[in-house]
Every structure is written in structure tokens, then in C-alpha cells.
Design a protein around this motif. Sequence first.
Motif, PDB file in Angstrom:
ATOM      1  N   CYS A 198       0.811  -1.227   0.000  1.00  6.78           N
ATOM      2  CA  CYS A 198       0.000   0.000   0.000  1.00  6.78           C
ATOM      3  C   CYS A 198       0.837   1.266   0.000  1.00  6.78           C
ATOM      4  N   GLU A 199       2.112   1.138  -0.200  1.00  3.68           N
ATOM      5  CA  GLU A 199       3.015   2.289  -0.179  1.00  3.68           C
ATOM      6  C   GLU A 199       4.236   1.912  -1.013  1.00  3.68           C
ATOM      7  N   PRO A 200       4.722   2.804  -1.856  1.00  6.57           N
ATOM      8  CA  PRO A 200       5.891   2.451  -2.661  1.00  6.57           C
ATOM      9  C   PRO A 200       7.125   2.216  -1.787  1.00  6.57           C
ATOM     10  N   ALA A 201       7.854   1.173  -2.113  1.00  6.53           N
ATOM     11  CA  ALA A 201       9.089   0.864  -1.393  1.00  6.53           C
ATOM     12  C   ALA A 201      10.251   1.594  -2.059  1.00  6.53           C
ATOM     13  N   ARG A 202      11.230   1.977  -1.263  1.00  4.72           N
ATOM     14  CA  ARG A 202      12.402   2.662  -1.810  1.00  4.72           C
ATOM     15  C   ARG A 202      13.379   1.702  -2.463  1.00  4.72           C
ATOM     16  N   ASP A 203      13.351   0.470  -1.996  1.00 10.10           N
ATOM     17  CA  ASP A 203      14.256  -0.531  -2.546  1.00 10.10           C
ATOM     18  C   ASP A 203      13.583  -1.890  -2.486  1.00 10.10           C
ATOM     19  N   ARG A 204      14.296  -2.914  -2.854  1.00 10.10           N
ATOM     20  CA  ARG A 204      13.720  -4.242  -2.983  1.00 10.10           C
ATOM     21  C   ARG A 204      13.709  -5.032  -1.669  1.00 10.10           C
ATOM     22  N   TYR A 205      14.624  -4.731  -0.797  1.00  8.37           N
ATOM     23  CA  TYR A 205      14.849  -5.584   0.362  1.00  8.37           C
ATOM     24  C   TYR A 205      14.224  -5.023   1.641  1.00  8.37           C
ATOM     25  N   SER A 206      13.916  -5.948   2.566  1.00 10.39           N
ATOM     26  CA  SER A 206      13.134  -5.549   3.733  1.00 10.39           C
ATOM     27  C   SER A 206      13.877  -5.609   5.068  1.00 10.39           C
ATOM     28  N   PHE A 207      14.958  -6.346   5.154  1.00 12.83           N
ATOM     29  CA  PHE A 207      15.599  -6.572   6.457  1.00 12.83           C
ATOM     30  C   PHE A 207      16.835  -5.715   6.611  1.00 12.83           C
ATOM     31  N   PRO A 208      16.895  -4.934   7.663  1.00 16.26           N
ATOM     32  CA  PRO A 208      15.942  -4.600   8.708  1.00 16.26           C
ATOM     33  C   PRO A 208      15.087  -3.402   8.303  1.00 16.26           C
ATOM     34  N   SER A 209      14.131  -3.042   9.129  1.00 13.74           N
ATOM     35  CA  SER A 209      13.287  -1.882   8.868  1.00 13.74           C
ATOM     36  C   SER A 209      14.010  -0.608   9.295  1.00 13.74           C
ATOM     37  N   GLY A 210      14.359   0.213   8.317  1.00 11.64           N
ATOM     38  CA  GLY A 210      15.031   1.476   8.610  1.00 11.64           C
ATOM     39  C   GLY A 210      14.117   2.485   9.292  1.00 11.64           C
ATOM     40  N   HIS A 211      12.842   2.487   8.898  1.00 13.23           N
ATOM     41  CA  HIS A 211      11.890   3.396   9.549  1.00 13.23           C
ATOM     42  C   HIS A 211      11.826   3.107  11.052  1.00 13.23           C
ATOM     43  N   GLY A 217       2.465  -3.818   4.108  1.00 10.48           N
ATOM     44  CA  GLY A 217       3.003  -4.917   3.308  1.00 10.48           C
ATOM     45  C   GLY A 217       4.468  -4.783   2.954  1.00 10.48           C
ATOM     46  N   LEU A 218       5.178  -3.882   3.620  1.00 11.73           N
ATOM     47  CA  LEU A 218       6.572  -3.613   3.273  1.00 11.73           C
ATOM     48  C   LEU A 218       7.583  -4.434   4.066  1.00 11.73           C
ATOM     49  N   HIS A 219       7.177  -4.918   5.243  1.00 21.83           N
ATOM     50  CA  HIS A 219       8.115  -5.628   6.108  1.00 21.83           C
ATOM     51  C   HIS A 219       7.445  -6.800   6.811  1.00 21.83           C
ATOM     52  N   TYR A 220       8.286  -7.743   7.186  1.00 22.75           N
ATOM     53  CA  TYR A 220       7.874  -8.807   8.094  1.00 22.75           C
ATOM     54  C   TYR A 220       8.050  -8.283   9.518  1.00 22.75           C
ATOM     55  N   VAL A 221       7.430  -8.952  10.464  1.00 26.48           N
ATOM     56  CA  VAL A 221       7.558  -8.553  11.868  1.00 26.48           C
ATOM     57  C   VAL A 221       9.016  -8.643  12.315  1.00 26.48           C
ATOM     58  N   SER A 222       9.729  -9.669  11.881  1.00 29.34           N
ATOM     59  CA  SER A 222      11.138  -9.797  12.282  1.00 29.34           C
ATOM     60  C   SER A 222      11.997  -8.659  11.725  1.00 29.34           C
ATOM     61  N   ASP A 223      11.638  -8.094  10.584  1.00 31.83           N
ATOM     62  CA  ASP A 223      12.342  -6.923  10.052  1.00 31.83           C
ATOM     63  C   ASP A 223      12.181  -5.740  11.011  1.00 31.83           C
ATOM     64  N   VAL A 224      10.950  -5.570  11.485  1.00 29.77           N
ATOM     65  CA  VAL A 224      10.632  -4.469  12.391  1.00 29.77           C
ATOM     66  C   VAL A 224      11.347  -4.674  13.729  1.00 29.77           C
TER      67      VAL A 224
END
Length: 179
Positions: A103-116, A153-160
Motif C-alpha cells: 500500500c506504499e511504494p518501497a524505496r528498494d527491494r529488500y526488507s531486512f531490517p526496517s530502517g523506519h 506490506g513492506l516488512h515482516y515482523v522480524s524486520d521491524v
Amino acid sequence: MRPRPLVVFDRLDLLEWQFCQRISRLSLYRPWRITLQAASRLGDWPVWVLLIFAQPWLQPQGGWRIMQYSVVALFAIAVYRLVKTRLCRERPYITYGDGIQCCEPARDRYSFPSGHTMHAVMFSVLVASHTPWLLPIILPLTLLIAISRVGLGLHYVSDVLAGAALGYVFALASLYWMG
């Protein structure tokens, strides 16, 4: 050829994707999706840059804090990018495209870890140390930013969780070294 992600991520993806799918389905409700998108955009940079430059007005030694907050933020970004580009975990909406909506454009392809989440937690710890009276504003925002990463939909919980852990470590290291 793109790097192969760690096998541990394949296992984590299988464990987490159904939960992430349930959470991201909540974003079908427009008011909730708009709230998550707003939190995500605030977590991009505006709140943290404002917090950095407001330091002279927020506390007695604010000029010094501008440098401290800036140095720790730049160091965190460098480490974060290094980790993210070496581990190469695909975002959930890429791996499970039909099951998890982005629901939001991603800046890059990868998710781990969550920078936000990393930045939100890092600045929350610094705020707790230097300007605790701001915590009633910063803590709910931090929580909402973390939730938004999975909800959009941008990250998994473990990324966060990994992003939160990194942010916590960077903030503590900054407090230790720069007082």
C-alpha cells in the motif's frame, strides 16, 4: 545476478507470512490505511530532521545535541544500508505478491531490517534521555511507524524487531560515547 538471501530468511518468511497477510489486510479499511501511510511518510525523515534541528530550543545544550543526533543518524544509515544490501531479504509483497498487498511504494527491494523502525526507536531513546517531556508524542508515533511497516506490506515482523533492536543499540552507544 542478485545475491541469495540467507536460508534463515526462507524459514522466517514461512513462519511470518500468514500473520503479515492478516495485518496487511487491515489496510483495506481506508481510514486505517491512510493513518499507516501518514505514519510511514513521517517516518521517512520529516519528524526526525525537525527533532534534530529543534534541539537548541528544546534543551539547554541543544547545539551539541544537533551534532550527536546527526552523527548517530548518519552512522545508523551506513550500517543499515550495509546490512540490508548484504542480507537481501525480499519484501513480503514481493515474495507473496498475491497474498500481501503493498500500500506504499518501497524505496528498494529488500526488507531486512526496517530502517523506519530503526530511526523511530533510536530517536525515541534519545528523546527519553534528553527531552523526556516529548515522549507522549514520540512513543505513539514510533509504535505507529513500526506497525505501518507490516500493515502496508513492506516488512515482516522480524524486520521491524531487528530495526528496533538496531535503533536501540545505536541510541545506547551514542549516549555512552557522546553522553
